[in-house]
Design an enzyme around this catalytic site. Structure first.
Site, short mmCIF file in Angstrom:
data_model
loop_
_atom_site.label_atom_id
_atom_site.label_comp_id
_atom_site.label_asym_id
_atom_site.label_seq_id
_atom_site.Cartn_x
_atom_site.Cartn_y
_atom_site.Cartn_z
N GLU A 261 22.53 8.05 6.71
CA GLU A 261 22.20 6.62 6.81
C GLU A 261 22.47 5.91 5.49
OE1 GLU A 261 18.23 5.97 8.24
OE2 GLU A 261 18.60 7.11 10.08
N ARG B 153 -2.51 11.01 0.27
CA ARG B 153 -3.46 11.85 0.99
C ARG B 153 -3.91 13.02 0.15
NH1 ARG B 153 -0.51 12.74 6.52
NH2 ARG B 153 -0.68 10.58 7.15
N TYR C 193 9.70 -7.34 12.82
CA TYR C 193 9.82 -5.89 12.99
C TYR C 193 8.68 -5.43 13.90
CZ TYR C 193 10.07 -0.97 12.66
OH TYR C 193 10.19 0.35 13.02
N ASP D 52 7.25 -1.98 15.93
CA ASP D 52 7.37 -0.58 16.36
C ASP D 52 7.40 -0.58 17.88
OD1 ASP D 52 7.67 1.19 14.24
OD2 ASP D 52 5.53 1.18 13.74
N ARG E 11 18.46 -6.80 7.18
CA ARG E 11 19.04 -5.65 6.45
C ARG E 11 19.68 -4.78 7.52
NH1 ARG E 11 20.49 -5.18 1.49
NH2 ARG E 11 20.27 -2.91 1.54
N ARG F 255 0.86 -1.16 0.00
CA ARG F 255 0.00 0.00 0.00
C ARG F 255 0.90 1.22 0.00
NH1 ARG F 255 -2.90 2.62 3.84
NH2 ARG F 255 -1.31 2.25 5.42
N ARG G 82 19.05 8.74 3.94
CA ARG G 82 18.45 9.86 4.69
C ARG G 82 19.54 10.62 5.42
NH1 ARG G 82 13.76 7.72 8.68
NH2 ARG G 82 15.53 6.95 9.89
P1 FAD Z 1 16.38 -4.18 21.18
O1 FAD Z 1 16.20 -2.73 21.39
O2 FAD Z 1 17.24 -4.61 20.05
O3 FAD Z 1 16.96 -4.82 22.53
C1 FAD Z 1 17.57 -6.09 22.58
C2 FAD Z 1 18.77 -6.02 23.50
O4 FAD Z 1 19.28 -7.34 23.71
C3 FAD Z 1 19.93 -5.19 22.95
O5 FAD Z 1 20.27 -4.17 23.83
C4 FAD Z 1 21.05 -6.22 22.78
O6 FAD Z 1 22.34 -5.68 23.05
C5 FAD Z 1 20.68 -7.26 23.82
N1 FAD Z 1 21.27 -8.57 23.56
C6 FAD Z 1 21.23 -9.28 22.39
N2 FAD Z 1 21.92 -10.43 22.52
C7 FAD Z 1 22.39 -10.47 23.80
C8 FAD Z 1 23.18 -11.40 24.52
N3 FAD Z 1 23.64 -12.52 23.98
N4 FAD Z 1 23.50 -11.11 25.80
C9 FAD Z 1 23.09 -9.96 26.39
N5 FAD Z 1 22.33 -9.04 25.74
C10 FAD Z 1 21.98 -9.28 24.45
N6 FAD Z 1 9.93 2.02 16.31
C11 FAD Z 1 9.05 3.05 16.43
O7 FAD Z 1 8.01 2.91 17.08
N7 FAD Z 1 9.33 4.27 15.85
C12 FAD Z 1 10.47 4.50 15.13
O8 FAD Z 1 10.68 5.61 14.62
C13 FAD Z 1 11.40 3.42 14.98
N8 FAD Z 1 12.54 3.59 14.28
C14 FAD Z 1 13.39 2.53 14.11
C15 FAD Z 1 14.55 2.70 13.35
C16 FAD Z 1 15.42 1.64 13.13
C17 FAD Z 1 16.68 1.83 12.31
C18 FAD Z 1 15.09 0.35 13.65
C19 FAD Z 1 15.97 -0.83 13.39
C20 FAD Z 1 13.97 0.19 14.44
C21 FAD Z 1 13.10 1.26 14.67
N9 FAD Z 1 11.97 1.12 15.49
C22 FAD Z 1 11.09 2.17 15.61
C23 FAD Z 1 11.69 -0.15 16.21
C24 FAD Z 1 12.32 -0.19 17.64
O9 FAD Z 1 13.71 -0.06 17.53
C25 FAD Z 1 11.94 -1.53 18.31
O10 FAD Z 1 10.55 -1.59 18.53
C26 FAD Z 1 12.62 -1.77 19.68
O11 FAD Z 1 14.00 -1.52 19.64
C27 FAD Z 1 12.41 -3.22 20.12
O12 FAD Z 1 12.96 -3.42 21.40
P2 FAD Z 1 13.59 -4.83 21.78
O13 FAD Z 1 13.80 -4.81 23.25
O14 FAD Z 1 12.78 -5.93 21.20
O15 FAD Z 1 14.99 -4.91 20.98
#
Ligand code: FAD
Length: 370
Positions: free
Chosen positions: A303, A173, A351, A353, A246, A169, A277
């Site tokens: 980026e 707008r 993925y 948010d 990616r 999609r 960006r």
């Molecule tokens: P993470 O934040 O990745 O946390 C996982 C943690 O586990 C990390 O700190 C890592 O170091 C740790 N870990 C991994 N393996 C081990 C190990 N073996 N031992 C100890 N620690 C470990 N969401 C939005 O709502 N708005 C946005 O604008 C947005 N922008 C984004 C831009 C990018 C480039 C990306 C990639 C994502 C974006 N997101 C956004 C999504 C957002 O980043 C995620 O929703 C969020 O980070 C998920 O949290 P998490 O705890 O699952 O993962």
């Protein structure tokens, strides 16, 4: 056992889970292999500016429960995401809206813009690739100036080679509204995301620079239950194969000027500019520090999107058939792990948010913490 819960990962999922466990009187230990908390939300202060180290993060949600929960830990500012596109020096408003159409074709009314788009669309029942899919949805001009180059840089492949399903999609707008997100709540936590996560982890024991996988056996014995938020394939030593991602490389620059591009997010939609960006972090907070003073310098991040290889920072899961099937096989193994649960974007190879990851962690916590 010393702890009720060992939480691997101090990202958003881990922080929500730890907060919920502590609130229910459980003893939790959070470990992270990075030297910092907050996972990919981590913001670092440079020249008084909260720099989003792992990519720009804009919080937005329609979920009342999530908004009610997260605002206990931070007050959000009124930032509204209105990115712009730079195509060979021409500036366009995003997402595609009446300002974009005016710039492209001088159309003033929604009727004129609709006619223009309709005249450029191709009628295809089944688009064979992303190029055909985009032209079917928004016509040739928008595709060529605002989609083609950006998408090709993002995926490292030509749009005619990319599958059509990547773009299901394309929001168009017919109003003069350049607010990117269609969400009821939106903003950036005042003081930065790190401060917000710090508050969530208040009263929780946290050990940084600690890689769970280097000491898995010992860690199994210190808590009744383990919550693992790292990559699911790494947990199993990638024994069934490697899950692909990616990735993005960020090139940060501190500039001795107060305003570089006048907006937090500028997408470069031509093919020739090597980056996708430029983020100018200070505009997420209106160019001011916490006391409301104007910041004299600026920090920008260029980026670059590129192919991920094992060991690189995993950003976006490649949820194609091959990887999804492999994930399902890992998931089956994970279900057999005793007293261990997998969560978050890496643990579930999905993925998410920020609002969705909060909702998922709250729901999982409800089920798991007794
Ligand atoms: P993470 O934040 O990745 O946390 C996982 C943690 O586990 C990390 O700190 C890592 O170091 C740790 N870990 C991994 N393996 C081990 C190990 N073996 N031992 C100890 N620690 C470990 N969401 C939005 O709502 N708005 C946005 O604008 C947005 N922008 C984004 C831009 C990018 C480039 C990306 C990639 C994502 C974006 N997101 C956004 C999504 C957002 O980043 C995620 O929703 C969020 O980070 C998920 O949290 P998490 O705890 O699952 O993962």
């Amino acid at each position: 056992m010393k702890y009720d819960f060992l939480i691997v990962g101090a990202g958003l999922y881990g922080a929500v889970f730890a907060e919920q466990a502590t609130k229910r009187g459980k003893k939790a230990l959070v470990i992270d292999k990075r030297p910092t908390i907050a996972g990919n939300l981590y913001t670092e202060k440079i020249e008084g500016i909260n720099v989003h180290k792992y990519g720009a993060h804009i919080f937005h949600t329609n979920n009342e429960k999530v908004w009610h929960y997260i605002t206990k830990f931070a007050t959000f500012n009124r930032y509204t995401n209105s990115p712009i596109a730079n195509y060979k020096g021409e500036i366009y408003s995003l997402p595609f809206n009446m300002y974009t159409f005016y710039k492209l074709w001088n159309t003033i009314t929604p009727e004129e813009a609709k006619k223009k788009i309709e005249s450029q669309k191709t009628i295809l029942k089944e688009p064979k690739n992303l190029e055909e899919q985009s032209i079917k949805l928004v016509g040739k001009d928008i595709y060529e100036k605002l989609i083609k180059g950006y998408t090709e840089k993002q995926w490292g492949r030509s749009c005619s080679e990319l599958p059509a399903f990547i773009i299901k999609r394309l929001p168009v707008r017919f109003t003069y509204d350049n607010n990117y997100f269609d969400s009821k709540y939106q903003g950036i936590p005042i003081g930065g995301y790190t401060k917000m996560v710090e508050k969530m982890l208040e009263g929780v024991e946290v050990r940084l620079n600690t890689d769970y996988l280097k000491n898995k056996k010992d860690y199994k014995n210190i808590a009744k239950t383990t919550i693992y938020t790292g990559p699911i394939d790494a947990y199993f030593d990638q024994e069934l194969g490697i899950l692909e991602y990616r990735t993005v490389r960020f090139e940060n620059e501190i500039l001795d000027i107060d305003n570089f591009q006048g907006n937090a997010v500028v997408n470069y939609t031509d093919k020739e500019t090597p980056y996708t960006r430029i983020i100018e972090h200070k505009w997420f907070e209106f160019g001011k520090d916490e006391s409301g003073k104007d910041l004299p310098k600026t920090v920008i991040s260029k980026e670059y999107s590129f192919e991920w290889k094992n060991g690189d920072e995993p950003y976006y899961p490649v949820n194609d058939k091959k990887n999804n099937e492999l994930y399902e096989r890992y998931k089956k193994l994970a279900e057999k792990e005793k007293n261990t649960f997998f969560g978050g974007r890496l643990g579930e190879y999905k993925y998410y948010d920020m609002d969705s990851v909060i909702e998922k962690a709250l729901t999982d916590a409800e089920k798991i913490i007794r």
